[in-house]
Design a protein around this motif. Structure first.
Motif, PDB file in Angstrom:
ATOM      1  N   CYS A  84     -14.030 -36.761 -19.564  1.00 50.71           N
ATOM      2  CA  CYS A  84     -14.072 -36.280 -18.184  1.00 50.71           C
ATOM      3  C   CYS A  84     -15.050 -35.100 -18.089  1.00 50.71           C
ATOM      4  N   THR A 122     -17.560 -32.238 -18.058  1.00 49.96           N
ATOM      5  CA  THR A 122     -18.618 -31.849 -18.992  1.00 49.96           C
ATOM      6  C   THR A 122     -18.601 -32.724 -20.245  1.00 49.96           C
ATOM      7  N   SER A 123     -17.427 -33.065 -20.725  1.00 46.61           N
ATOM      8  CA  SER A 123     -17.340 -33.893 -21.928  1.00 46.61           C
ATOM      9  C   SER A 123     -17.939 -35.274 -21.668  1.00 46.61           C
ATOM     10  N   VAL A 173     -13.828 -37.883 -26.031  1.00 43.65           N
ATOM     11  CA  VAL A 173     -14.401 -36.535 -26.139  1.00 43.65           C
ATOM     12  C   VAL A 173     -13.604 -35.599 -25.224  1.00 43.65           C
ATOM     13  N   SER A 174     -13.065 -34.548 -25.789  1.00 41.29           N
ATOM     14  CA  SER A 174     -12.280 -33.612 -24.971  1.00 41.29           C
ATOM     15  C   SER A 174     -12.242 -32.245 -25.626  1.00 41.29           C
ATOM     16  N   GLN A 175     -12.751 -31.254 -24.931  1.00 41.48           N
ATOM     17  CA  GLN A 175     -12.708 -29.891 -25.463  1.00 41.48           C
ATOM     18  C   GLN A 175     -11.279 -29.490 -25.774  1.00 41.48           C
ATOM     19  N   SER A 176     -10.423 -29.563 -24.750  1.00 39.82           N
ATOM     20  CA  SER A 176      -9.048 -29.079 -24.890  1.00 39.82           C
ATOM     21  C   SER A 176      -8.212 -29.994 -25.764  1.00 39.82           C
ATOM     22  N   GLY A 177      -8.597 -31.268 -25.788  1.00 41.42           N
ATOM     23  CA  GLY A 177      -7.796 -32.238 -26.538  1.00 41.42           C
ATOM     24  C   GLY A 177      -6.486 -32.560 -25.848  1.00 41.42           C
ATOM     25  N   THR A 237      -7.845 -38.435 -20.316  1.00 39.26           N
ATOM     26  CA  THR A 237      -8.452 -38.888 -21.573  1.00 39.26           C
ATOM     27  C   THR A 237      -7.369 -39.425 -22.503  1.00 39.26           C
ATOM     28  N   VAL A 245     -13.590 -20.860 -17.932  1.00 35.09           N
ATOM     29  CA  VAL A 245     -13.179 -22.193 -17.483  1.00 35.09           C
ATOM     30  C   VAL A 245     -14.338 -23.188 -17.596  1.00 35.09           C
ATOM     31  N   ALA A 246     -15.536 -22.740 -17.269  1.00 38.49           N
ATOM     32  CA  ALA A 246     -16.689 -23.651 -17.359  1.00 38.49           C
ATOM     33  C   ALA A 246     -17.082 -23.816 -18.831  1.00 38.49           C
ATOM     34  N   SER A 247     -17.158 -25.056 -19.266  1.00 40.92           N
ATOM     35  CA  SER A 247     -17.493 -25.317 -20.673  1.00 40.92           C
ATOM     36  C   SER A 247     -18.967 -25.056 -20.930  1.00 40.92           C
ATOM     37  N   LEU A 288     -23.287 -29.799 -12.509  1.00 42.26           N
ATOM     38  CA  LEU A 288     -21.849 -29.494 -12.550  1.00 42.26           C
ATOM     39  C   LEU A 288     -21.631 -27.996 -12.798  1.00 42.26           C
ATOM     40  N   LYS A 289     -22.405 -27.449 -13.753  1.00 42.37           N
ATOM     41  CA  LYS A 289     -22.244 -26.014 -14.058  1.00 42.37           C
ATOM     42  C   LYS A 289     -22.477 -25.187 -12.810  1.00 42.37           C
ATOM     43  N   GLU A 348     -19.649 -25.668 -10.065  1.00 40.71           N
ATOM     44  CA  GLU A 348     -18.286 -25.192 -10.358  1.00 40.71           C
ATOM     45  C   GLU A 348     -18.186 -23.681 -10.395  1.00 40.71           C
ATOM     46  N   VAL A 379      -6.763 -29.823 -18.030  1.00 36.55           N
ATOM     47  CA  VAL A 379      -6.179 -30.557 -16.902  1.00 36.55           C
ATOM     48  C   VAL A 379      -5.182 -31.559 -17.473  1.00 36.55           C
TER      49      VAL A 379
HETATM   50  C1  F6R Z   1     -16.524 -28.158 -16.686  1.00 30.63           C
HETATM   51  C2  F6R Z   1     -15.360 -28.470 -17.481  1.00 30.63           C
HETATM   52  C3  F6R Z   1     -14.576 -29.692 -17.146  1.00 30.63           C
HETATM   53  C4  F6R Z   1     -14.032 -30.335 -18.416  1.00 30.63           C
HETATM   54  C5  F6R Z   1     -13.106 -31.517 -18.082  1.00 30.63           C
HETATM   55  C6  F6R Z   1     -12.631 -32.210 -19.341  1.00 30.63           C
HETATM   56  O1  F6R Z   1     -17.171 -27.005 -17.153  1.00 30.63           O
HETATM   57  O2  F6R Z   1     -15.027 -27.749 -18.366  1.00 30.63           O
HETATM   58  O3  F6R Z   1     -15.339 -30.612 -16.412  1.00 30.63           O
HETATM   59  O4  F6R Z   1     -15.113 -30.757 -19.196  1.00 30.63           O
HETATM   60  O5  F6R Z   1     -12.012 -31.060 -17.356  1.00 30.63           O
HETATM   61  O6  F6R Z   1     -11.939 -31.325 -20.159  1.00 30.63           O
HETATM   62  P1  F6R Z   1     -11.737 -31.603 -21.697  1.00 30.63           P
HETATM   63  O7  F6R Z   1     -13.088 -31.592 -22.331  1.00 30.63           O
HETATM   64  O8  F6R Z   1     -10.874 -30.479 -22.173  1.00 30.63           O
HETATM   65  O9  F6R Z   1     -11.096 -32.940 -21.811  1.00 30.63           O
END
Ligand code: F6R
Length: 607
Positions: free
Chosen positions: A299, A301-302, A345-349, A354, A397-399, A483-484, A487, A604
């Motif tokens: 989702c 940025t990922s 792919v997910s920053q937060s996991g 996802t 918050v912004a990746s 997106l950056k 947001e 999220v």
């Molecule tokens: C934008 C941003 C979001 C996340 C998205 C997915 O800067 O951070 O668009 O990339 O909510 O989040 P993750 O990567 O944690 O699954």
């Protein structure tokens, strides 16, 4: 999104809870609250807005209390308001709890409880849990929480306290993180490691449907049947400093500046005696050779990191790639076969969409590989193999840095696939790896002089709308640039493959309309220049991101941001950095809080 903290020990609880909530604030912040045990029951304070509001409201509150729970909330059920903030209470107000996640069967539970005489004071799904615990409570909070949890459908991290049991907190979870630690001054619980490491660097990540009972002396762990279990400790070796701004005005800028380190750390140990290694992939060479399709699910940025990877995998490994928005994937009966490699792919996991896409992919027999920044996160646990992006905690918050870590990790994966398919020789892999490693230094150069970026931002700051255009890799990175900007600055921005402009969007151009064009050296450079000219003729203000030494571009753009020369495959890495700084500079010029953009949360965890 929401954040949980809890403490029971020997120190004043309110201060510890507020400090913990401040550490968790990045997760979501439309309201916050605490409940602490006092002589005659529980004292509860809730406020809308940021944790600072709550901290002011709690000044002088219950200085003798040494046990309590707290929460930061990002609304899912019920509008952001004091009555919907957590902690939520039972009818008698002697049981209070905080909750992350969503109780899917809350409406029917609420009906049943109301029929038994329970009175509800909020619109939340959380409140039903407080009443369920009250309903089941005899003289053992742990037993009552277990009984309540067994009736819940959905996801939850719960911390519960009760006036009848001084110094006690009971926690449990299902698909929502809960971390515990015991230190010299007592026992801590939180939804994130960052809020418990003041107690100890040896923490326990609670498993699904496990329970823990905390008091000042220690923490006891139980399984779903209430049988005692031995916890597994995890040692956290990163420093609490990662959560501080380190001298930068905001976390976003700090994290942008960390990116050279992220590149180095993500690559560290990957090239061993000339051989590229991703042991965590969990797939043999034979299995990799069988892969005939890659499906990337993510989702935001990922997802954009996935768009970059599509270009790399298709051109290097010659395997077809689809990049799917995770929230769409699960509902459209996607085609996944046992030879499809699904990359989540997910920053937060912990992004709910996802995670749901992962389980859909698994049901369909795909092998799932995760790329995440959070150790032990649900994405890591649900995948057959995982690469950690080594970005460290991302607070803004912004990746930014996690995007870079994702792109570098996906680049490695692309190289491994190309090697396995016999499309990339060992010598080519080594050369690419060296060039990839060099991008760390190239980013440092970009960061060392940001004058051109700031000038371009000044020229665009008063616009109401902007386009980001590029072709090939430039198009993939344009999506992330747009997106950056939207947001964090609330300036409307859209990205298009540059050739698409003339099929519609160009109608929007008028005098001074900013068009940010990714025009680095690539096989499509000449085409991008013609698209820039089409826009400029219609009055657009052109900001070009171009390769150092390019004299031609100066004739076609009002502002040029130069980046060091890299091969096109790595241009997403270098170009993303000035686009992050450009978005931030505009946001700052417009007076926005870049770390806490409105309406957004860091992770999220709801659909
Ligand atoms: C934008 C941003 C979001 C996340 C998205 C997915 O800067 O951070 O668009 O990339 O909510 O989040 P993750 O990567 O944690 O699954």
């Amino acid at each position: 999104m929401c954040g949980i903290v809890g403490y029971t020990g020997t120190e004043p609880a309110v201060d510890i809870l507020i400090e913990g909530l401040q550490r968790l604030e990045y997760r979501g912040y439309d309201s916050a609250g605490v409940a602490v045990q006092v002589e005659d029951g529980l004292s509860i304070v809730r406020r809308t807005g940021k944790v600072g509001e709550l901290a002011r409201a709690c000044e002088g509150l219950a200085p003798a209390s040494t046990c309590g729970i707290g929460h930061t909330r990002w609304a899912t059920h019920g509008t952001p308001s004091e009555r919907n903030a957590h902690p939520q209470c039972s009818c008698l107000g002697d049981i209070a709890l905080v909750h992350n996640g969503i109780i899917e069967n809350f409406a029917e539970l609420r009906e049943q409880l109301a029929a038994r005489g329970h009175q509800f004071a909020s619109d939340t799904d959380t409140e039903v849990v407080a009443h369920l615990v009250e309903d089941a409570y005899e003289d053992d909070l742990l037993a009552a929480v277990r009984h309540a949890a067994h009736q819940l459908v959905g996801s939850y991290g719960l911390a519960v306290t009760c006036a009848q049991e001084p110094g006690r907190i009971v926690v449990t979870r299902q698909d929502s993180p809960i971390v515990l630690a015991h230190g010299k001054d007592g026992s801590y619980v939180a939804s994130d490691i960052i809020a418990v490491i003041r107690a100890s660097r040896d923490v326990v990540v609670l498993g699904d449907r496990q329970f823990a009972s905390l008091d000042a002396q220690g923490i006891r762990y139980f399984d779903d049947n209430g049988e005692p279990i031995e916890p597994e400790f995890m040692h956290v070796d990163w420093d609490i400093d990662v959560a501080e701004k380190g001298g930068y005005p905001d976390f976003m800028l700090k994290e942008i500046h960390e990116q050279p380190r992220v590149v180095r750390d993500t690559l560290a140990g990957r090239m061993v005696r000339g051989v590229l290694k991703i042991d965590e992939l969990g797939m043999s060479l034979e299995e990799l050779q069988l892969v005939d399709r890659v499906c990337i699910i993510a989702c935001g940025t990922s997802y954009h990191a996935g768009l970059v990877a599509k270009q790399l995998i298709e051109s290097w490994a010659r395997i077809p790639v689809t990049v799917e928005v995770a929230s769409e994937f699960r509902y459209r009966n996607p085609i996944i076969t046992p030879t499809t490699l699904v990359v989540a792919v997910s920053q937060s996991g912990e992004t709910a969409d996802t995670l749901a896409a992962i389980s859909e992919a698994r049901i369909k027999g795909g092998k799932v590989f995760g790329i995440t920044n959070v150790i032990g996160s649900p994405v890591a646990r649900e995948s057959d193999g995982v690469i950690y992006t080594k970005a460290n905690k991302e607070i803004a918050v912004a990746s930014t840095k996690s995007f870079l870590g994702q792109v570098v990790s996906l680049t490695l994966l692309s190289m491994v696939l190309a090697q396995a398919k016999g499309k990339m020789t060992v010598a080519q892999t080594r050369l690419l790896f060296r060039e990839l490693a060099d991008t760390a230094e190239q980013i440092e150069r970009i960061l060392s002089d940001t004058t051109a970026i700031e000038e371009a931002a000044q020229a665009c700051k008063d616009a109401t709308s902007a386009f980001f255009i590029g072709r090939g890799m430039g198009s993939a990175i344009s999506y992330e640039g747009a997106l950056k900007l939207k947001e964090i600055s609330y300036l409307h921005a859209e990205a298009y493959p540059a050739g698409e402009m003339k099929h519609g969007p160009i109608a929007l151009l008028s005098e001074g309309f900013p068009v940010i064009a990714v025009a680095t050296q690539s096989p499509v450079y000449g085409k991008v220049i013609s698209n820039i000219r089409e826009s400029r003729t219609r009055g657009a203000l052109i900001v070009a991101v171009a390769t150092e030494g390019d004299e031609e571009i100066i004739k076609h753009a009002d502002h040029v941001i130069f980046v060091p020369k890299v091969r096109d495959a790595f241009s997403a890495i270098t170009v993303s950095v000035p686009l992050q700084l450009f978005a931030r500079a505009i946001a700052i010029a417009r007076g926005c809080d870049v770390d806490h953009p409105r309406n957004l949360a860091k992770s999220v965890t709801v659909e």
